[in-house]
Design an enzyme around this catalytic site. Structure first.
Site, mmCIF file in Angstrom:
data_model
loop_
_atom_site.group_PDB
_atom_site.id
_atom_site.type_symbol
_atom_site.label_atom_id
_atom_site.label_comp_id
_atom_site.label_asym_id
_atom_site.label_seq_id
_atom_site.Cartn_x
_atom_site.Cartn_y
_atom_site.Cartn_z
ATOM 1 N N GLU A 150 10.737 1.052 9.455
ATOM 2 C CA GLU A 150 11.797 2.048 9.813
ATOM 3 C C GLU A 150 10.754 3.302 9.863
ATOM 4 O O GLU A 150 10.538 3.564 8.948
ATOM 5 C CB GLU A 150 12.185 1.977 7.795
ATOM 6 N N LYS B 6 1.175 -1.320 0.262
ATOM 7 C CA LYS B 6 -0.363 -0.513 -0.241
ATOM 8 C C LYS B 6 1.119 1.277 0.496
ATOM 9 O O LYS B 6 1.115 1.022 1.094
ATOM 10 C CB LYS B 6 -0.896 -0.363 0.914
ATOM 11 N N CYS C 244 13.904 10.770 6.226
ATOM 12 C CA CYS C 244 13.512 10.113 7.629
ATOM 13 C C CYS C 244 14.747 10.177 8.564
ATOM 14 O O CYS C 244 15.004 10.450 9.395
ATOM 15 C CB CYS C 244 13.098 8.731 7.860
ATOM 16 N N GLU D 89 10.466 14.893 15.829
ATOM 17 C CA GLU D 89 11.403 15.756 14.261
ATOM 18 C C GLU D 89 9.707 16.111 13.674
ATOM 19 O O GLU D 89 8.429 16.094 13.923
ATOM 20 C CB GLU D 89 10.880 13.767 13.128
HETATM 21 P P1 NDP Z 1 2.447 7.763 9.017
HETATM 22 O O1 NDP Z 1 2.986 6.806 9.655
HETATM 23 O O2 NDP Z 1 1.092 8.262 9.188
HETATM 24 O O3 NDP Z 1 1.775 6.923 7.068
HETATM 25 C C1 NDP Z 1 3.083 6.089 6.680
HETATM 26 C C2 NDP Z 1 2.659 4.656 5.965
HETATM 27 O O4 NDP Z 1 1.532 4.172 6.748
HETATM 28 C C3 NDP Z 1 0.913 5.776 5.118
HETATM 29 O O5 NDP Z 1 1.108 4.378 3.828
HETATM 30 C C4 NDP Z 1 -0.322 5.571 5.897
HETATM 31 O O6 NDP Z 1 -1.430 5.826 5.240
HETATM 32 C C5 NDP Z 1 0.170 4.198 6.133
HETATM 33 N N1 NDP Z 1 -1.027 4.827 7.447
HETATM 34 C C6 NDP Z 1 -1.318 5.202 8.603
HETATM 35 N N2 NDP Z 1 -1.918 5.045 9.405
HETATM 36 C C7 NDP Z 1 -1.787 3.534 9.825
HETATM 37 C C8 NDP Z 1 -1.986 3.058 10.390
HETATM 38 N N3 NDP Z 1 -2.928 2.748 11.047
HETATM 39 N N4 NDP Z 1 -2.274 1.193 9.881
HETATM 40 C C9 NDP Z 1 -0.850 0.742 9.312
HETATM 41 N N5 NDP Z 1 -1.058 1.737 8.213
HETATM 42 C C10 NDP Z 1 -1.167 3.501 8.354
HETATM 43 O O7 NDP Z 1 3.119 8.914 8.111
HETATM 44 P P2 NDP Z 1 2.393 10.165 7.665
HETATM 45 O O8 NDP Z 1 2.716 9.912 6.431
HETATM 46 O O9 NDP Z 1 0.951 10.350 8.080
HETATM 47 O O10 NDP Z 1 3.489 11.337 7.994
HETATM 48 C C11 NDP Z 1 2.981 11.664 9.476
HETATM 49 C C12 NDP Z 1 4.977 11.257 10.011
HETATM 50 O O11 NDP Z 1 5.666 11.052 10.284
HETATM 51 C C13 NDP Z 1 5.565 12.659 9.401
HETATM 52 O O12 NDP Z 1 5.558 14.382 9.770
HETATM 53 C C14 NDP Z 1 7.460 12.641 9.894
HETATM 54 O O13 NDP Z 1 7.550 12.514 10.990
HETATM 55 C C15 NDP Z 1 6.567 10.931 9.954
HETATM 56 N N6 NDP Z 1 6.625 10.375 9.125
HETATM 57 C C16 NDP Z 1 8.092 9.521 8.838
HETATM 58 C C17 NDP Z 1 9.158 8.555 7.497
HETATM 59 C C18 NDP Z 1 10.402 7.994 7.133
HETATM 60 O O14 NDP Z 1 10.032 7.716 5.960
HETATM 61 N N7 NDP Z 1 10.629 7.303 8.333
HETATM 62 C C19 NDP Z 1 8.118 9.054 6.469
HETATM 63 C C20 NDP Z 1 6.863 9.152 7.071
HETATM 64 C C21 NDP Z 1 6.525 10.132 7.596
HETATM 65 P P3 NDP Z 1 -2.022 7.576 3.900
HETATM 66 O O15 NDP Z 1 -1.194 8.229 4.363
HETATM 67 O O16 NDP Z 1 -2.374 6.909 2.927
HETATM 68 O O17 NDP Z 1 -2.933 8.083 5.977
#
Ligand code: NDP
Length: 783
Positions: free
Chosen positions: A264, A190, A298, A395
């Site tokens: 990660e 996904k 990240c 972050e």
């Molecule tokens: P999330 O952790 O919410 O999203 C990452 C992925 O997980 C997306 O595909 C999201 O779907 C999905 N997801 C969200 N909630 C769930 C759940 N309960 N169960 C399973 N999958 C889920 O990150 P965000 O994109 O909302 O970003 C929020 C914060 O996370 C950022 O501001 C940043 O601080 C951090 N982040 C860190 C990253 C990294 O590489 N370490 C990458 C991205 C974000 P969908 O996006 O479709 O809702």
């Protein structure tokens, strides 16, 4: 403007990349997408818009997958699994190779589509994201080929569920899919709701590559779709990249399910500039560290630590460079920073920066003119911040750098490690000895020396602490998609439980209660309770201490405070461990008698003691031999994968083979330099409790090994949940509690619920891998 004016202003003209190709591709789908399951499109019911963050304009409608769609994808992946696994490594490798070639052939389309959907500069999607994605498929095509010879004891896990974020949509997809397919798994993936488009294009590319139907399935949707994947019982592994909050939820949701997990997560990586660094190079390093991908990385070097002597000079240089960064249309080839992913993320960044300013930070923001429309945020530097400030600890995930100063290298390490995260770090010094001294001291999965944000398929990437666990890339990353081939048949535990209800015993006078062992001292249980250990005839042998959460806390404190063992060389540890083997052999008869009291025959008891002595020697031998690797990365330099101790490991021992299992778990943890809190077998604890004699006489530093007795169910919660425990090993029936509790600080967990044959299947590289973590240290060559 004439040429003279241009020389005067040194201004760039516009150099836009055409979006035509990508827009045509979107139009060929009527700008509406379903899911890609079993090799073809499946119509969606509900849809949501995917927008271009640089303009706010809608690019396409993307479908929201519900549980039925996820089930359909899992069915397809399950159906495809046997045939996919039956292929030779060579054949699977051919598919990965074909995918790599097709991404290359369509690289411009991928790059433009990624930039439209995500807002990142075309320069980055074209020169970094797409080539690195290609590299991942080539590299793993090779691993598919080599799988049988390099991993003869391993096999694929099955259907894996993968959930990826929006910051590197295609690259994260490649990091996840390439190793999964190379090792013979099938995939349900996904993408993030903001950025699904390149994943959908990739699904089409796989169709063109002739990838067998069902091997890859792409379902789109928001977090709810992610939850369906996480909770699906037929999915055997979850690979997740995203926020620490969602990672923690996934750890809890999968607890006890038997699903393998790699996380990660977030970071707040330190960027250390020593006084002797090449400051101009380090300034360029900062640009790449925090303003690459608008800081939505990240492992972004978001915490600058500058040595006091050069701090003013460095800040001046940095601010002047920051003011020259060009922010604007991501499709412009000469733009440095593009758009923030979404107005909500932009608002989050702005709110955090304001909180920092309110708390006393000085705001330095580039005066660059931002485009009127779209979602942009200027490059930002916050100085005058304190280590505990929210902007320093949280972050921000945007183009915001916070800066602090340090005086000595050890102060730099203390500041760098003052974070709940541990993803990456960057160290800048012209003194390679100093940089190489600091690299192992910084708690991070990746360290870049005089460089930053280097990635390659051949080098593992991943974090420690709340940045998650598991590695992506490199040989170390392949283990995340493999499991052991079925082992030799497990030994039956013939002895039955001899535990009686806890009773209060008189601890005065004649006390036959074997003590616990904490901080190098024999210790009575905090609660003053003990429980009876009976022999096989049901007669009382003695009472042993009934440990409680306070005993666990004391033991963890002792282990956490005793860092000597981890600082010793492998050779020094080896000598101590050989000494332990020797001292156990002096007490052969005593230990055999303890085992016989627990129901072993004389022959079985002697054999178990002998095996325990051999096992100690086996891991003593490994102390100076479990070498790391120098990865072959495509740069003029090296990426050194070093094995490091994890820190404090909590180990719950099983009932079977109570001496041998205890030693088989203790010894690899010690060999790799960890400190341990062991809970003895609940029903047969006497050999473990006697083991303090071996430790006391073998020069093991106090606190290195701590041994508690008591009810496993009682002890596992505080041990697995303790914030100072860095990994938990559990051999018992209730993996759910342990895995759920481990989510507190996202510690690594190794839970084994099946009974193991400790004689024939109780040692090897699996144990050494669990006892160590890989840190990749990148060092470029040349001036
Ligand atoms: P999330 O952790 O919410 O999203 C990452 C992925 O997980 C997306 O595909 C999201 O779907 C999905 N997801 C969200 N909630 C769930 C759940 N309960 N169960 C399973 N999958 C889920 O990150 P965000 O994109 O909302 O970003 C929020 C914060 O996370 C950022 O501001 C940043 O601080 C951090 N982040 C860190 C990253 C990294 O590489 N370490 C990458 C991205 C974000 P969908 O996006 O479709 O809702």
């Amino acid at each position: 403007m004439n040429i003279k004016d241009i020389f005067h202003t040194m201004d760039y003209g516009k150099a836009p990349e055409s979006a035509e190709l990508a827009l045509e591709w979107l139009a060929s789908h009527n700008n509406t997408f379903g899911h890609h399951i079993n090799g073809s499109w499946v119509k969606g019911k509900e849809h949501f818009a995917s927008n271009n963050p640089a303009t706010g304009q809608e690019l396409a409608q993307v479908a929201q997958a519900d549980d039925k769609i996820v089930q359909k994808a899992v069915n397809a992946a399950n159906k495809a699994l046997p045939d996919w696994q039956a292929l030779s490594g060579h054949q699977r490798g051919q598919y990965l190779y074909a995918i790599a070639r097709l991404i290359q052939k369509n690289s411009r389309l991928f790059a433009v589509l990624e930039t439209l959907d995500n807002g990142k500069p075309i320069r980055e999607s074209r020169d970094i994201d797409v080539p690195l994605a290609v590299r991942h498929f080539y590299h793993h095509a090779g691993w598919a080929q080599l799988l049988d010879t390099e991993f003869p004891d391993h096999q694929a896990i099955g259907v894996v569920g993968q959930i990826i974020p929006w910051n590197f949509p295609l690259l994260m997809l490649a990091w996840k899919i390439a190793p999964a397919l190379a090792t013979g798994n099938t995939v349900v993936i996904k993408p993030a709701e903001f950025t699904s488009l390149t994943a959908l294009l990739f699904a089409e590319i796989c169709e063109q590559a002739g990838l067998p139907k069902g091997v890859l399935n792409v379902v789109t949707g928001d977090g709810r779709t992610g939850q369906h994947i996480v909770n699906h019982p037929e999915i055997k592994k979850i690979a997740f990249t995203g926020s620490t909050a969602v990672g923690r939820w996934i750890r809890q949701a999968t607890a006890g399910s038997g699903k393998k997990l790699s996380l990660e997560l977030g970071g707040k990586s330190a960027f250390i500039v020593c006084a002797d660094a090449d400051l101009d190079a380090a300034v360029e390093g900062v640009v790449d560290a925090i303003w690459f991908n608008q800081g939505q990385v990240c492992c972004a070097g978001s915490r600058l630590l500058v040595q006091e002597a050069v701090a003013d000079r460095f800040h001046d240089k940095l601010i002047s460079r920051m003011n020259k960064l060009r922010v604007g249309d991501p499709l412009d080839k000469s733009i440095d920073m593009g758009a923030i992913i979404d107005p909500r993320q932009q608002q989050k960044i702005a709110t955090l920066v304001q909180a920092g300013v309110d708390a006393g930070a000085s705001l330095n923001q580039s005066s660059v003119e931002l485009p009127e429309n779209g979602c942009f945020y200027p490059p930002t530097l916050l100085t005058d911040v304190s280590p505990s400030d929210q902007v320093v600890q949280d972050e921000i995930f945007g183009p915001v750098l916070v800066s602090m100063t340090f005086r000595t290298p050890s102060e730099a390490v203390a500041l760098a490690n003052n974070s709940r995260y541990g993803l990456a770090a960057s160290i800048w010094s012209e003194n390679i000895n100093l940089a190489m001294h600091l690299a192992p001291l910084v708690q991070a999965g990746v360290v870049w020396i005089n460089c930053t944000n280097q990635f390659d398929a051949a080098a593992g990437f991943g974090g420690v602490k709340e940045s998650g666990f598991g590695r992506e890339g490199g040989k170390e990353g392949l283990f995340e998609y493999l499991k052991n081939k079925p082992g030799k048949s497990p030994a039956k535990v013939t002895a039955k439980s001899t535990k009686s209800k806890p009773t209060s015993v008189n601890l005065n006078g004649l006390d036959k209660t074997p003590k616990m062992y904490i901080g190098g001292k024999q210790t009575r249980p905090d609660g003053g309770y003990s429980y009876a250990i009976n022999d096989t005839a049901g007669d009382l042998i003695c009472h042993v201490g009934l440990g409680n959460r306070k005993d666990v806390r004391n033991a963890v404190e002792a282990a956490a405070g005793s860092t000597n063992w981890s600082g010793m060389s492998g050779f020094q540890r080896q000598q101590v461990m050989y000494f332990m083997a020797e001292n156990l052999s002096y007490r052969e008869e005593e230990f055999a008698a303890r085992l016989m009291a627990h129901g072993h025959s004389k022959k079985a008891a002697d054999a178990e003691v002998q095996a325990a002595i051999e096992r100690l020697s086996y891991y003593a031998a490994w102390c100076d031999k479990y070498d790391g690797q120098v990865h072959s990365v495509p740069m003029r330099g090296v990426a050194m994968a070093m094995h490091e101790p994890i820190g404090v490991i909590g180990i719950q021992c099983p009932d079977e083979a109570p001496l041998l299992s205890f030693v088989s778990l203790l010894a690899p943890a010690m060999a790799m330099g960890n400190r341990v809190v062991m809970t003895a077998s609940e029903h047969f604890p006497l050999p473990a409790l006697d083991f303090y004699q071996v430790l006391n006489t073998s020069d093991v530093p106090a606190g290195t090994v701590n041994i508690i007795s008591g009810e496993q169910a009682e002890l596992c919660k505080p041990l697995a949940g303790h914030m100072n425990v860095d990994a938990i090993w559990y051999f018992g029936e209730d993996s759910e509690t342990v895995e759920r509790e481990s989510a507190t600080n996202l510690k690594r967990s190794w839970t084994v619920t099946e009974v193991r044959d400790w004689h024939n299947n109780g040692q090897g590289s699996e144990f050494l891998r669990q006892a160590s973590q890989v840190k990749n240290i990148w060092t470029p060559y040349g001036e």
